[in-house]
Design an enzyme around this catalytic site. Structure first.
Site, PDB file in Angstrom:
ATOM      1  N   PHE A   1       0.853  -1.195   0.000  1.00 37.18           N
ATOM      2  CA  PHE A   1       0.000   0.000   0.000  1.00 37.18           C
ATOM      3  C   PHE A   1       0.888   1.243   0.000  1.00 37.18           C
ATOM      4  O   PHE A   1       0.843   2.080   0.884  1.00 37.18           O
ATOM      5  CB  PHE A   1      -0.949  -0.019   1.216  1.00 37.18           C
ATOM      6  CG  PHE A   1      -2.171   0.845   1.043  1.00 37.18           C
ATOM      7  CD1 PHE A   1      -3.031   0.670  -0.028  1.00 37.18           C
ATOM      8  CD2 PHE A   1      -2.456   1.858   1.962  1.00 37.18           C
ATOM      9  CE1 PHE A   1      -4.161   1.463  -0.185  1.00 37.18           C
ATOM     10  CE2 PHE A   1      -3.585   2.656   1.825  1.00 37.18           C
ATOM     11  CZ  PHE A   1      -4.432   2.453   0.755  1.00 37.18           C
TER      12      PHE A   1
ATOM     13  N   GLU B   1      -1.714  -3.613 -17.172  1.00 39.17           N
ATOM     14  CA  GLU B   1      -1.566  -2.439 -18.053  1.00 39.17           C
ATOM     15  C   GLU B   1      -0.502  -1.477 -17.529  1.00 39.17           C
ATOM     16  O   GLU B   1       0.263  -0.906 -18.298  1.00 39.17           O
ATOM     17  CB  GLU B   1      -2.918  -1.712 -18.158  1.00 39.17           C
ATOM     18  CG  GLU B   1      -2.909  -0.493 -19.067  1.00 39.17           C
ATOM     19  CD  GLU B   1      -2.655  -0.856 -20.523  1.00 39.17           C
ATOM     20  OE1 GLU B   1      -3.555  -1.433 -21.131  1.00 39.17           O
ATOM     21  OE2 GLU B   1      -1.571  -0.546 -21.048  1.00 39.17           O
TER      22      GLU B   1
ATOM     23  N   ASP C   1      15.085  -0.655 -16.593  1.00 39.37           N
ATOM     24  CA  ASP C   1      13.622  -0.492 -16.493  1.00 39.37           C
ATOM     25  C   ASP C   1      12.983  -0.600 -17.891  1.00 39.37           C
ATOM     26  O   ASP C   1      12.006  -1.328 -18.086  1.00 39.37           O
ATOM     27  CB  ASP C   1      13.315   0.875 -15.854  1.00 39.37           C
ATOM     28  CG  ASP C   1      11.836   1.200 -15.837  1.00 39.37           C
ATOM     29  OD1 ASP C   1      11.115   0.596 -15.037  1.00 39.37           O
ATOM     30  OD2 ASP C   1      11.400   2.042 -16.642  1.00 39.37           O
TER      31      ASP C   1
ATOM     32  N   LYS D   1      10.366  -3.443 -19.821  1.00 39.69           N
ATOM     33  CA  LYS D   1       9.153  -3.024 -20.538  1.00 39.69           C
ATOM     34  C   LYS D   1       9.132  -3.555 -21.970  1.00 39.69           C
ATOM     35  O   LYS D   1       8.091  -4.009 -22.449  1.00 39.69           O
ATOM     36  CB  LYS D   1       9.029  -1.499 -20.500  1.00 39.69           C
ATOM     37  CG  LYS D   1       8.724  -0.980 -19.088  1.00 39.69           C
ATOM     38  CD  LYS D   1       8.868   0.525 -18.993  1.00 39.69           C
ATOM     39  CE  LYS D   1       8.492   1.022 -17.592  1.00 39.69           C
ATOM     40  NZ  LYS D   1       8.904   2.408 -17.357  1.00 39.69           N
TER      41      LYS D   1
HETATM   42  N1  HSE Z   1      10.977   4.790 -13.154  1.00 43.10           N
HETATM   43  C1  HSE Z   1      10.000   4.586 -14.181  1.00 43.10           C
HETATM   44  C2  HSE Z   1      10.185   5.670 -15.230  1.00 43.10           C
HETATM   45  C3  HSE Z   1       8.605   4.609 -13.580  1.00 43.10           C
HETATM   46  O1  HSE Z   1      10.950   6.614 -14.989  1.00 43.10           O
HETATM   47  O2  HSE Z   1       9.612   5.582 -16.308  1.00 43.10           O
HETATM   48  C4  HSE Z   1       7.553   3.876 -14.347  1.00 43.10           C
HETATM   49  O3  HSE Z   1       7.881   2.539 -14.635  1.00 43.10           O
END
Ligand code: HSE
Length: 351
Positions: free
Chosen positions: A10, A154, A226, A230
């Site tokens: 949370f 999503e 990151d 994705k």
């Molecule tokens: N740290 C990520 C960004 C947040 O800067 O896009 C969303 O995944």
């Protein structure tokens, strides 16, 4: 009947969804026939509460703000405290689990175990944790299907901007052969600041952290990891081609200097951290790397923390989508739209 929710974790994103459910309750009921009730919250640091008849969202948020511990929720007959995440998933009367726990993106845990436990307990999961979708997509999607429950994610790519649902729903029937995108807000924010304001990389990163765009460990943003998660999710889900995170070559923006950025500007170009995936002979080749792109490229005009993605479709040509890539409300919304779609699918209402 209200859709019953249990939150695992949370933090900012979970609280973002709770605030939306509180503030848009009437609108969602009237316009979308969507009603939700929070029955449980289990957070490793903030405590755990469960009431089968539902918790009051305002009271939850107030108790958290004032005491930092959910277990200070006013006692009431039937209120249970102290259940850990797995017991909350298994034993509460929730229909759907909101999985927003603090998770190690390299292992996908504990979120992968939370998904497995939920599916086996016949509960839907909606989540924003990237690890499980990038690392265990095949196993978890098959398990959800076998158990007859829904798995929504999503928010793992571009927060609530429909980077997954748009190609899956509105572009269905096309073969998507190539994807190019700016999928990390922190690095795009840094590059924009360096170019427009001449600030150094370090100063721009500090500001991105202050604004809450960066991951807990910003190395994941600036080294491209990151974005690598994705693009793996996009390959698995949108291109329907299994891809391993390690198969994506990856270079971040840490080597770029103000001089590089100024030189590009003088050439009428701009540096962007691009995520690319190209499908050839049933295999996806994917990469994350900074590229100097022409100002005429639609991705060149994407500035700040905004994200964008271009899909090359065999029937429609290139379709480009831009929008938020991070943020409390924007990511909270991604969970809401997954929940709305669960209800729509259950009722077989057209999207
Ligand atoms: N740290 C990520 C960004 C947040 O800067 O896009 C969303 O995944």
């Amino acid at each position: 009947m209200a859709h019953k929710l249990a939150f695992i974790g949370f933090g900012t994103v979970g609280q973002g969804l709770a605030e939306i459910l509180r503030d848009k309750h009437e609108h969602l009921k009237a316009k979308e026939h969507f009603e939700a009730e929070i029955v449980a919250i289990s957070d490793f640091n903030k405590g755990s509460i469960y009431h089968p008849n539902g918790l009051n969202i305002n009271t939850v948020l107030q108790v958290l703000r004032e005491t930092g511990n959910l277990e200070n929720y006013p006692p009431a007959p039937g209120l249970v405290t102290g259940w850990d995440s797995l017991r909350t998933i298994r034993e509460t009367n929730a229909d759907s689990i909101i999985e927003v726990s603090y998770t190690d993106v390299r292992t996908g845990q504990p979120a992968i175990d939370h998904c497995r436990t939920a599916f086996l307990a016949k509960k839907n999961v909606v989540m924003t944790n990237k690890g499980p979708v990038a690392l265990a997509y095949k196993e978890l999607s098959e398990l959800a299907k076998e158990e007859g429950v829904y798995w929504g994610f999503e928010g793992t790519v571009m927060s609530g901007t429909p980077s997954l649902r748009m190609p899956a729903a509105a572009l269905a029937g096309n073969e998507i052969t190539e994807i190019r995108g700016i999928l990390n807000g922190t690095t795009n924010f840094i590059l924009t600041k360096m170019e427009e304001e001449g600030v150094t990389y370090e100063e721009a990163l500090k500001e991105a952290q202050k604004l809450g765009y960066a991951e807990a460990d910003p190395t994941s943003d600036v080294e491209g990891y990151d974005a690598r998660y994705k693009i793996t999710i996009l390959s698995n889900y949108v291109m329907n081609e299994p891809l391993l995170v390690e198969e994506v070559s990856c270079r971040g923006i840490t080597d770029l200097t103000l001089t590089d950025i100024e030189e590009a500007k003088a050439e009428g170009k701009r540096w962007k951290l691009l995520a690319k995936a190209r499908k050839e002979n049933g295999k996806v080749n994917a990469s994350i790397a900074p590229e100097k792109i022409d100002m005429t490229d639609p991705l060149a005009s994407i500035s700040g923390a905004v994200n964008a993605i271009a899909y090359d479709c065999d029937l429609l040509g290139t379709v480009t989508l831009s929008g938020a890539g991070a943020g409390k409300v924007e990511t909270g919304f991604s969970l809401l739209i997954d929940l709305i779609n669960i209800d729509r699918e259950k009722k077989l209402v057209n999207i």
